[in-house]
Design an enzyme around this catalytic site. Structure first.
Site, PDB file in Angstrom:
ATOM      1  CE1 TYR A 411      26.072  52.635  12.172  1.00 32.77           C
ATOM      2  CE2 TYR A 411      27.905  53.980  12.953  1.00 32.77           C
ATOM      3  CZ  TYR A 411      27.428  52.794  12.431  1.00 32.77           C
ATOM      4  OH  TYR A 411      28.302  51.773  12.191  1.00 32.77           O
ATOM      5  CG  HIS A 496      28.770  50.959  17.768  1.00 33.58           C
ATOM      6  ND1 HIS A 496      28.617  51.971  16.825  1.00 33.58           N
ATOM      7  CD2 HIS A 496      29.614  50.057  17.198  1.00 33.58           C
ATOM      8  CE1 HIS A 496      29.332  51.684  15.745  1.00 33.58           C
ATOM      9  NE2 HIS A 496      29.934  50.526  15.940  1.00 33.58           N
ATOM     10  CG  ASN A 533      32.048  54.480  14.403  1.00 34.69           C
ATOM     11  OD1 ASN A 533      31.869  55.526  13.796  1.00 34.69           O
ATOM     12  ND2 ASN A 533      31.657  53.314  13.925  1.00 34.69           N
TER      13      ASN A 533
END
Length: 554
Positions: A411, A496, A533
């Site tokens: 990510y 997300h 996250n």
């Protein structure tokens, strides 16, 4: 012929002028959306027994305790739905659920159910570093401001980096290989991630989950169950909010659709409406309430999506839906002689694994399958910093699914420069979705992530690990080209979604929608891109918002 024509016109006018039925019960607080933020803010506000609180959810049950009954055959005879079992997390993709997922409500992947995305995600629970709040949030939301919220959240919500109740770690072949690679070769530090939340440069450890007693937990289990014992709190599911009713800058209720019937749920004088539908849905509801980009509002008005709200009552603000963020995602398939892949299945897992979970809440099905998580940072010439994150899964993906391959997920996180906006699709429903520029619209982001991958590859010699879908000798430029191209392994939506109603431009520091007196947004929309996250960060934001809104209500 003239009389029937006139009658038709009069009948049409009568239909358009017919008022929407008003429900009899009014509330001090109406919260729209039962995701993690909505559950927390509604539960906290209902702690005042003099305050009536309605929590509205469009979807239906999820966890067993909410009435969720969807599950595989091997759970028969238990008080478990598919949501309760952490190891069934990834089967939401192979065995999709029409009962849990949004069906024709958003133009993206997401949950529309009690608990929202916390009912279908992996349950990762990482505390954002203090620097995220101090760099990316305004005054009133710095780390010192949100610290009490973090403390309350930890007190209320259990979490663990050792989810199996027998105390053992499972699927450790990936962890051990990554430890040799990252700690042994790349100078990462192995640590307890949340106990060292401030450190996000070259750190490595076991994932942290918001599980409890070997099952998925989250605000539905912790906050909501307590709220449901209060006579002043009500959860109403199967109810889709269409827009906020308002007079000028004052919300007076919400228009809802229940099984095809439209009505208005009224707000008491001095009450408040809080939108907690998520970073796609909340901006949509603002726009359909006449708050947003005037060009969008004009389109919605022409399509009769704003009710009878005249243009003189619009609140024009192009920040509504702007800044939408999602982590740009790359899968790299990693193979090695010591790797032992594990494949989760919905029906008929190995009998030994079934029994270990059902009898002891232990083993492979006691967690979502990630073996490790790690972070690093990229510092630019101007001193700004971008965050990057990785993790190893339990099995390979697409063309690489042999027994010695697992997926490394990469990510980009905080400090990235690309973002898009929430766009409403065409009629008849004008559903929200992301614009096409969310990922890599600023080339710096691809360069940062490619630099991270190149650093990881530099430390591979001697580990026995081999990347299969991207050559380990690739240059940074070649990696940039790969990760920005469309393949099954690149440009994936992590979903997300965040940052589409930012504090200071869409809402003020009290989460009040700018231009409104008593309408708030409390969900991932107001959360800046984080180094981790976003789930725990969203919960922290809801706890902080409760302090602020509770203060406003007195």
């Amino acid at each position: 012929m003239l009389l029937p024509f006139l009658l038709q016109i009069l009948f049409s006018i009568h239909l358009q002028a017919s008022p929407i039925k008003r429900q009899a019960t009014s509330y001090d607080v109406i919260v729209v959306g039962s995701g993690p933020a909505g559950v927390i803010i509604a539960s906290r506000l209902s702690e005042n027994p003099a305050r009536s609180v309605l929590l509205i959810e469009g979807g239906g049950p999820s966890y067993w305790v909410t009435g969720g009954r969807e599950r595989p055959q091997w759970l028969t005879g238990t008080n478990l739905s598919r949501v309760d079992v952490p190891g069934l997390y990834s089967t939401i993709y192979s065995n999709p659920s029409t009962a849990l997922l949004c069906q024709n409500k958003i133009r993206a992947y997401g949950a529309c159910t009690i608990g929202g995305n916390s009912a279908i995600n992996a349950g990762l629970f990482f505390e954002p570093p203090a620097s995220d709040f101090d760099k990316y949030f305004p005054t009133g939301w710095k780390h010192s401001d949100v610290s009490p919220a973090i403390t309350r959240l930890y007190q209320k919500q259990p979490s663990t980096d050792r989810p199996s109740l027998d105390g053992l770690y499972y699927q450790q072949s990936g962890y051990n290989a990554a430890k040799q690679w990252l700690v042994g070769n790349a100078n990462y530090t192995e640590l307890n991630i949340n106990a060292n939340s401030r450190r996000k440069t070259k750190v490595f450890g076991h994932p942290v989950y918001d599980y409890q007693n070997g099952q998925r937990s989250g605000p539905v289990i912790t906050y909501l169950q307590q709220a449901l014992t209060r006579p002043n709190f009500r959860l109403q599911s199967g109810t889709w909010v269409q827009r906020v009713v308002r007079t000028g800058n004052t919300a007076t209720g919400v228009v809802v659709n229940i099984n095809g019937a439209t009505s208005t749920i009224p707000l008491k004088p001095n009450g408040r409406v809080i939108l907690s539908g998520g970073a796609l849905k909340s901006p949509e509801l603002l726009m359909k309430s006449g708050i947003g980009d005037p060009a969008v509002l004009s389109t919605l008005s022409n399509a009769n999506q704003l009710g009878s709200l005249p243009s003189s009552q619009w609140i024009n603000n192009t920040a509504i839906g702007a800044g939408l963020f999602d982590n740009p995602n790359t899968f790299i398939e990693m193979s090695g002689p010591t790797i032992q892949a594990y494949n989760y299945v919905y029906e008929n897992p190995p009998v030994a694994d079934q029994n270990l979970y059902l009898t002891k809440k232990s083993g492979h099905y006691s967690f979502a399958g990630g073996s490790c998580s790690f972070w690093d940072t990229i510092t630019h010439a101007d001193g700004t910093v971008a965050g990057v994150q990785g993790g190893l899964g339990n099995a390979g993906y697409q063309a690489y699914t042999d027994a010695m391959t697992v997926t490394m997920n990469i990510y980009g996180t905080s400090g990235l420069k690309s973002s898009g906006r929430v766009e409403l699709g065409g009629g008849p429903d004008y559903l929200p979705g992301p614009s096409g520029d969310v990922y890599y619209s600023n080339p710096q982001d691809a360069l940062d992530i490619a630099t991270f991958i190149r650093r990881l590859f530099d430390a591979l010699p001697g580990t026995g690990l081999t990347p299969l879908n991207l050559d380990a000798s690739s240059t940074v430029a070649q990696i940039v080209s790969y990760i920005t191209s469309w393949t099954p392994y690149t440009r994936g939506q992590v979903n997300h979604w965040s940052s589409s109603c930012r504090i200071g431009s869409c809402v003020d520091r009290n989460t009040t929608v700018i231009g409104m007196r008593n309408l708030h947004v409390v969900d991932a929309s107001i959360v800046a891109p984080l180094s981790v996250n976003p789930q725990m960060g969203v919960m922290i934001a809801a706890e902080r918002a409760w302090e602020l809104i509770n203060g406003l209500m007195g």
